[in-house]
Structure formats: C-alpha cells, structure tokens
Design a protein around this motif. Structure first.
Motif, PDB file in Angstrom:
ATOM      1  N   HIS A   1     -21.522  34.669 -66.734  1.00  0.00           N
ATOM      2  CA  HIS A   1     -22.894  34.464 -66.260  1.00  0.00           C
ATOM      3  C   HIS A   1     -23.576  33.327 -67.020  1.00  0.00           C
ATOM      4  O   HIS A   1     -24.199  32.439 -66.414  1.00  0.00           O
ATOM      5  N   THR A   2     -23.431  33.342 -68.336  1.00  0.00           N
ATOM      6  CA  THR A   2     -24.103  32.340 -69.169  1.00  0.00           C
ATOM      7  C   THR A   2     -23.532  30.958 -68.942  1.00  0.00           C
ATOM      8  O   THR A   2     -24.272  29.957 -68.898  1.00  0.00           O
ATOM      9  N   LEU A   3     -22.226  30.862 -68.791  1.00  0.00           N
ATOM     10  CA  LEU A   3     -21.600  29.560 -68.581  1.00  0.00           C
ATOM     11  C   LEU A   3     -22.028  28.942 -67.259  1.00  0.00           C
ATOM     12  O   LEU A   3     -22.211  27.720 -67.159  1.00  0.00           O
ATOM     13  N   SER A   4     -22.233  29.776 -66.242  1.00  0.00           N
ATOM     14  CA  SER A   4     -22.731  29.269 -64.964  1.00  0.00           C
ATOM     15  C   SER A   4     -24.139  28.704 -65.126  1.00  0.00           C
ATOM     16  O   SER A   4     -24.459  27.625 -64.597  1.00  0.00           O
TER      17      SER A   4
ATOM     18  N   LYS B   1     -21.167  12.868 -71.413  1.00  0.00           N
ATOM     19  CA  LYS B   1     -19.969  13.480 -71.996  1.00  0.00           C
ATOM     20  C   LYS B   1     -20.157  14.986 -72.154  1.00  0.00           C
ATOM     21  O   LYS B   1     -19.209  15.756 -71.959  1.00  0.00           O
ATOM     22  N   VAL B   2     -21.380  15.412 -72.515  1.00  0.00           N
ATOM     23  CA  VAL B   2     -21.662  16.853 -72.615  1.00  0.00           C
ATOM     24  C   VAL B   2     -21.412  17.510 -71.261  1.00  0.00           C
ATOM     25  O   VAL B   2     -20.770  18.579 -71.182  1.00  0.00           O
ATOM     26  N   LYS B   3     -21.901  16.882 -70.202  1.00  0.00           N
ATOM     27  CA  LYS B   3     -21.707  17.404 -68.843  1.00  0.00           C
ATOM     28  C   LYS B   3     -20.221  17.514 -68.514  1.00  0.00           C
ATOM     29  O   LYS B   3     -19.761  18.518 -67.946  1.00  0.00           O
ATOM     30  N   GLU B   4     -19.467  16.514 -68.893  1.00  0.00           N
ATOM     31  CA  GLU B   4     -18.021  16.507 -68.638  1.00  0.00           C
ATOM     32  C   GLU B   4     -17.317  17.628 -69.409  1.00  0.00           C
ATOM     33  O   GLU B   4     -16.477  18.353 -68.858  1.00  0.00           O
TER      34      GLU B   4
ATOM     35  N   LEU C   1     -14.892  23.109 -70.025  1.00  0.00           N
ATOM     36  CA  LEU C   1     -14.995  24.420 -70.655  1.00  0.00           C
ATOM     37  C   LEU C   1     -15.036  25.524 -69.602  1.00  0.00           C
ATOM     38  O   LEU C   1     -14.336  26.547 -69.727  1.00  0.00           O
ATOM     39  N   LYS C   2     -15.837  25.331 -68.572  1.00  0.00           N
ATOM     40  CA  LYS C   2     -15.936  26.340 -67.521  1.00  0.00           C
ATOM     41  C   LYS C   2     -14.595  26.543 -66.828  1.00  0.00           C
ATOM     42  O   LYS C   2     -14.153  27.685 -66.618  1.00  0.00           O
ATOM     43  N   TYR C   3     -13.941  25.449 -66.508  1.00  0.00           N
ATOM     44  CA  TYR C   3     -12.638  25.550 -65.839  1.00  0.00           C
ATOM     45  C   TYR C   3     -11.640  26.297 -66.719  1.00  0.00           C
ATOM     46  O   TYR C   3     -10.935  27.209 -66.257  1.00  0.00           O
ATOM     47  N   ALA C   4     -11.581  25.938 -68.008  1.00  0.00           N
ATOM     48  CA  ALA C   4     -10.619  26.558 -68.922  1.00  0.00           C
ATOM     49  C   ALA C   4     -10.896  28.046 -69.101  1.00  0.00           C
ATOM     50  O   ALA C   4      -9.967  28.863 -69.112  1.00  0.00           O
TER      51      ALA C   4
ATOM     52  N   PHE D   1      -9.104  34.947 -65.766  1.00  0.00           N
ATOM     53  CA  PHE D   1      -8.287  35.446 -64.656  1.00  0.00           C
ATOM     54  C   PHE D   1      -6.911  35.883 -65.152  1.00  0.00           C
ATOM     55  O   PHE D   1      -6.406  36.949 -64.769  1.00  0.00           O
ATOM     56  N   GLU D   2      -6.301  35.075 -66.021  1.00  0.00           N
ATOM     57  CA  GLU D   2      -4.984  35.399 -66.573  1.00  0.00           C
ATOM     58  C   GLU D   2      -5.035  36.685 -67.394  1.00  0.00           C
ATOM     59  O   GLU D   2      -4.173  37.552 -67.277  1.00  0.00           O
ATOM     60  N   GLU D   3      -6.065  36.803 -68.234  1.00  0.00           N
ATOM     61  CA  GLU D   3      -6.174  37.994 -69.072  1.00  0.00           C
ATOM     62  C   GLU D   3      -6.385  39.254 -68.230  1.00  0.00           C
ATOM     63  O   GLU D   3      -5.755  40.293 -68.463  1.00  0.00           O
TER      64      GLU D   3
END
Length: 297
Positions: free
Chosen positions: A167-170, A192-195, A200-203, A209-211
């Motif tokens: 939730h927070t990352l979104s 660069k922060v945006k990138e 970070l969100k993708y990772a 999902f894996e966990e």
C-alpha cells in the motif's frame, strides 16, 4: 556446569551492597552466573546493570516475593562482540541507529558490532552511546518473535509488512511522479529518484509474489527439500537487490533530507521513503535471521 555464586544481600552492610554485587559480577567468566537473594524487588539494580553493562547480562527471576526475591544474573558476551543481527532481533529500535551509521543489520548482519564499526571506520564508543540513547529498559516494546511458531511468524510478515509495504509503495510511486513532474527542472536528482522507486516497486512486488506463492507454502508444509534451500537463497539474493536500491535512494536523497525550499509534497515524499526503508529493513532482517532458522530447523 559450575554452580553460580550466591549473594544474600541481607548479610551485607548497606553501603557496600551494590559495589560487592558488581565486583562479583565482573569476576564471572562469560556464561557464568550469580544468584542474588534479597527481601524486595531489585528493579533499581536492574537499571544500574543496564547502564553499566548494556545488553551484556541476563536477568531472570527465580523467586518473586513477597518475602524473598531471588534473581539469576548471568554474564553474557560483551556487546561489542555480539552479532549485529542478534542485537536488532532483541531490540528493533537499534535498527534505526545502525542504519544511521551505515551498518547493514539485515543482509550482512552476521558480523560483530566491533567488526561492523571497523568496516565503516566508525568510533565504536560513539555508536554505543547512540544505541544507549535509543534503547534502554522499557524504551521499546516488541514481540518475542523467537518464541512464535513459524505459521504465526509468516502471518505477521504478511499482515504487518507485505500488506503495509504494498500500500505504501503505491502511494510513494504516485507521490514521486507528482513531485518529479513539478520540481524535476529545479532538482534533477528527482528524475533518478523516480526511476529508482519504479525499480523498487517492480522488485518488491515480484519478490512478494514469489514468497507468497512458493517459499511460504513450502515452509508451512514443513518441507526440508533442496528446493526449499534454493528458494531461501533466491530470497536472500532478492533481499540484497532491494537493499542496494534503498542504499542508492538514501545517497541520492541525502538520507531523505529535503532541501530547505522543498514544498510540503516534496517533504512528504522523503518522509515516506525514510519510513518505508525502516520498515522493509526490519522485514528483511526478520526473514533472513529468524524465519530461515525456523524453516530449516
């Protein structure tokens, strides 16, 4: 096992009691104990021990009154020789101290405090003072995770870390886009922060999902297979990747300190990033240190 030293406080002159107890304690080797007999709860003495020997002694009540109190006091390993990850497991508030000094307590927390300070070229006495200010008796309550079942620990991770971090990352991603679009021309580092926030969100989402679909179900089934060990190693690698992104964000944002002329949204973004980092470092530490130990036991 050698019998503990026994001290009946009632037999000592009042003026010499604490001095005698401390001298007896300091004569102990690591792992040795003394038993203190007294006619009241020696809580003030506990605080003195906490001041003189922070996180380097065990304190266990054998009898708790009302007429006689007995306490087993054990000399433990010096705090400077303690493993960084273990110290944070005992007191999560120390995670913020170590993070402030650049001491990795989650992915590379399996070294002593002394070695960690040496690697970072830190004055260990300065770090100890900071630890003492942040911690202390009753300063920070936390669950006794080591006593939890593996299923309860996983439930806690899902409900208190995975859910909150998703939730927070979104929210952080939306706020980063807003701030970068409005202030990117004046503060080029925001691009660069945006990138990095996108990476970070993708990772993290992929990692969760894996966990949730592979690792956690295997642990809950009690698997001790080679596949489980492979999933654990994969988890640790992904944790290290997330840690590297957070390190880059910390440097890029001057440890999440916004410039003086930053607007409220700019300041909120950096505040949320700092808060997110603290939560996920505790999360990674909990999984790397305790969940893995329970899973392979």
């Amino acid at each position: 096992m050698e019998s503990p030293i026994r001290i009946d406080v009632s037999l000592l002159p009042p003026a010499t009691r604490h001095d005698t107890i401390f001298k007896a304690y300091e004569s102990l080797d690591e792992g040795q104990s003394l038993v203190l007999a007294i006619d009241h709860d020696p809580q003030p003495l506990f605080y003195e021990f906490s001041h003189k020997y922070p996180k380097s002694f065990g304190w266990d009540y054998l009898d708790k009154g009302p007429e006689k109190w007995r306490v087993l006091i054990t000399r433990q390993q010096s705090i400077t020789d303690r493993i960084v990850a273990d110290l944070v497991m005992e007191d999560l508030s120390l995670g913020k101290v170590f993070d402030a000094y650049g001491i990795d307590f989650c992915c590379h927390g399996d070294i002593s405090l002394e070695e960690a300070c040496r690697c970072q070229k830190l004055d260990i006495n300065e770090v100890l003072v900071a630890m003492k200010k942040k911690s202390g008796p009753g300063a920070f309550w936390q669950p006794h995770f080591e006593e939890w079942s593996v299923s309860l620990l996983i439930q806690y991770i899902l409900e208190n870390h995975h859910s909150w971090e998703r939730h927070t990352l979104s929210d952080i991603e939306d706020l980063t886009i807003k701030v970068a679009d409005h202030h990117g021309a004046d503060f080029p580092n925001l691009k660069k922060v945006k990138e990095l926030v996108g990476h970070l969100k993708y990772a993290i989402i992929d990692h969760f999902f894996e966990e949730e679909n592979e690792l956690f179900p295997m642990i809950l089934k009690g698997s001790k297979s080679v596949e489980l060990l492979k999933e654990i190693e994969k988890m640790k690698v992904e944790h290290a990747e997330v840690g590297a992104i957070l390190t880059d964000l910390t440097l890029l944002t001057n440890n999440f300190q916004p410039p003086q002329q930053a607007c409220s949204s700019f300041r909120l973004l950096y505040s949320k990033l700092g808060e997110f980092k603290q939560d996920i470092l505790q999360h990674i530490h909990l999984e790397n240190t305790l969940l893995v130990a329970k899973a392979v036991a």
